[in-house]
Design a protein around this motif. Structure first.
Motif, PDB file in Angstrom:
ATOM      1  N   ASP A 148       0.829  -1.219  -0.077  1.00 55.31           N
ATOM      2  CA  ASP A 148      -0.143   0.008   0.016  1.00 55.31           C
ATOM      3  C   ASP A 148       0.878   1.229  -0.107  1.00 55.31           C
ATOM      4  OD1 ASP A 148      -2.522  -1.326   0.070  1.00 55.31           O
ATOM      5  OD2 ASP A 148      -2.333  -1.576   2.329  1.00 55.31           O
ATOM      6  N   GLU A 149       1.897   1.516   0.930  1.00 58.52           N
ATOM      7  CA  GLU A 149       2.761   2.495   1.295  1.00 58.52           C
ATOM      8  C   GLU A 149       3.542   2.241   2.165  1.00 58.52           C
ATOM      9  OE1 GLU A 149       0.471   6.241   2.602  1.00 58.52           O
ATOM     10  OE2 GLU A 149      -0.907   4.819   3.620  1.00 58.52           O
ATOM     11  N   ASP A 150       4.803   3.059   2.381  1.00 60.73           N
ATOM     12  CA  ASP A 150       5.591   3.018   3.200  1.00 60.73           C
ATOM     13  C   ASP A 150       4.954   3.609   4.575  1.00 60.73           C
ATOM     14  OD1 ASP A 150       7.792   1.901   1.901  1.00 60.73           O
ATOM     15  OD2 ASP A 150       8.623   3.895   1.400  1.00 60.73           O
ATOM     16  N   ARG A 151       5.307   3.119   5.663  1.00 56.57           N
ATOM     17  CA  ARG A 151       4.912   3.824   6.897  1.00 56.57           C
ATOM     18  C   ARG A 151       5.740   4.954   7.174  1.00 56.57           C
ATOM     19  NH1 ARG A 151       2.347  -0.279  10.465  1.00 56.57           N
ATOM     20  NH2 ARG A 151       2.746  -2.238   9.643  1.00 56.57           N
ATOM     21  N   ASP A 152       5.203   6.134   7.731  1.00 52.21           N
ATOM     22  CA  ASP A 152       5.974   7.064   8.016  1.00 52.21           C
ATOM     23  C   ASP A 152       6.396   7.425   9.377  1.00 52.21           C
ATOM     24  OD1 ASP A 152       3.557   7.872   9.394  1.00 52.21           O
ATOM     25  OD2 ASP A 152       2.906   9.547   8.242  1.00 52.21           O
ATOM     26  N   LEU A 153       6.131   6.298  10.139  1.00 49.73           N
ATOM     27  CA  LEU A 153       6.494   6.435  11.579  1.00 49.73           C
ATOM     28  C   LEU A 153       8.056   6.577  11.897  1.00 49.73           C
ATOM     29  CD1 LEU A 153       3.979   3.678  12.915  1.00 49.73           C
ATOM     30  CD2 LEU A 153       3.727   6.021  13.169  1.00 49.73           C
ATOM     31  N   HIS A 154       8.841   5.848  11.196  1.00 47.50           N
ATOM     32  CA  HIS A 154      10.212   5.912  11.405  1.00 47.50           C
ATOM     33  C   HIS A 154      10.806   7.593  11.228  1.00 47.50           C
ATOM     34  CE1 HIS A 154      14.442   5.289  10.876  1.00 47.50           C
ATOM     35  NE2 HIS A 154      14.278   4.290  11.823  1.00 47.50           N
ATOM     36  N   GLY A 155      10.197   7.964  10.074  1.00 50.53           N
ATOM     37  CA  GLY A 155      11.059   9.224   9.684  1.00 50.53           C
ATOM     38  C   GLY A 155      10.599  10.278  10.853  1.00 50.53           C
ATOM     39  N   LYS A 156       9.134  10.013  11.311  1.00 49.49           N
ATOM     40  CA  LYS A 156       8.311  11.081  12.347  1.00 49.49           C
ATOM     41  C   LYS A 156       9.295  10.805  13.638  1.00 49.49           C
ATOM     42  CE  LYS A 156       3.895  11.576  10.481  1.00 49.49           C
ATOM     43  NZ  LYS A 156       2.441  11.513  10.724  1.00 49.49           N
ATOM     44  N   ARG A 157       9.642   9.614  13.956  1.00 50.99           N
ATOM     45  CA  ARG A 157      10.454   9.441  15.032  1.00 50.99           C
ATOM     46  C   ARG A 157      11.754  10.103  15.148  1.00 50.99           C
ATOM     47  NH1 ARG A 157      13.498   9.766  18.350  1.00 50.99           N
ATOM     48  NH2 ARG A 157      14.152   8.420  19.992  1.00 50.99           N
ATOM     49  N   PHE A 158      12.575   9.882  14.320  1.00 50.79           N
ATOM     50  CA  PHE A 158      13.854  10.175  14.197  1.00 50.79           C
ATOM     51  C   PHE A 158      14.263  11.516  13.635  1.00 50.79           C
ATOM     52  CE2 PHE A 158      14.383   5.472  14.758  1.00 50.79           C
ATOM     53  CZ  PHE A 158      15.115   5.752  15.943  1.00 50.79           C
ATOM     54  N   ALA A 159      13.134  12.187  13.014  1.00 47.51           N
ATOM     55  CA  ALA A 159      13.229  13.641  12.417  1.00 47.51           C
ATOM     56  C   ALA A 159      13.495  14.523  13.794  1.00 47.51           C
ATOM     57  CB  ALA A 159      11.976  14.001  11.704  1.00 47.51           C
TER      58      ALA A 159
END
Length: 195
Positions: A148-159
């Motif tokens: 469906d799509e990539d999760r955005d959680l990793h980027g949000k966490r480490f940004a």
């Protein structure tokens, strides 16, 4: 059914580059050490460099087992499965190395990932793999699944992290500087990025 290839080109390269998910497997030399198997995703974080070389971006996480195993012995296997379309499994067995942020090669290697901004993900290293054996097999038992799509959680966490706070995060984790088996993992303090 399985076939061995001398290089990653043509149909194999097209297949590998189209997959949104792949797996990495590494192990220490010790027979009673922990075998590590990791899923890898994030569109744009994998690249075929040439017919025998691939690379992927290694982002912040709770462990550094792949890095530790590669620093000890360099052995790695990458695997892609067809979850859509004709059944297929491709494995690249080879030698890998982590190229850390302070390595002179780091900046040039990042040019192979033009569609991804590694900044919000806490980029630790580029994992560079030289293929020694390339094989495909049928994949008849792999189920159909949709991406469906990539999760955005990793980027949000480490940004939220800068180099200093990311280094502090890694220092607090039990298995970043040292692997589950006591091998050297990610060098800390985290070297500053060259980009």
């Amino acid at each position: 059914m399985g076939k061995t290839y001398e290089r990653i080109d043509g149909r194999l390269r097209t297949f590998i580059e189209a997959q949104p998910l792949f797996f990495t497997a590494t192990a220490p030399l010790s027979g009673d050490g922990t075998v590590n198997l990791s899923p890898k995703g994030l569109k744009g974080s994998f690249a075929v460099i040439d017919e025998l070389t691939v690379a992927y971006l290694d982002f912040a996480g709770s462990n550094a087992e792949t890095i530790a195993h590669l620093r000890e012995n360099g052995r790695i296997t990458l695997m892609w499965c067809a979850f859509q379309g004709p059944p297929n499994i491709v494995r690249v067995h080879g030698r890998g190395e982590p190229v850390f942020r302070d390595d002179p090669r780091f900046k040039e290697l990042l040019t192979h990932f033009p569609d991804i901004d590694p900044t919000p993900h806490g980029l630790r290293a580029v994992i560079l793999v030289t293929a020694e054996l390339v094989r495909d097999t049928c994949g008849y038992a792999v189920p159909f699944m949709t991406y469906d799509e990539d999760r955005d959680l990793h980027g949000k966490r480490f940004a939220r992290e800068d180099d200093a706070s990311l280094g502090e995060y890694f220092a607090k984790k039990e298995h970043i500087a040292t692997s589950l088996d006591g091998l050297p993992g990610l060098p800390l303090p985290l070297p500053p990025s060259t980009v």
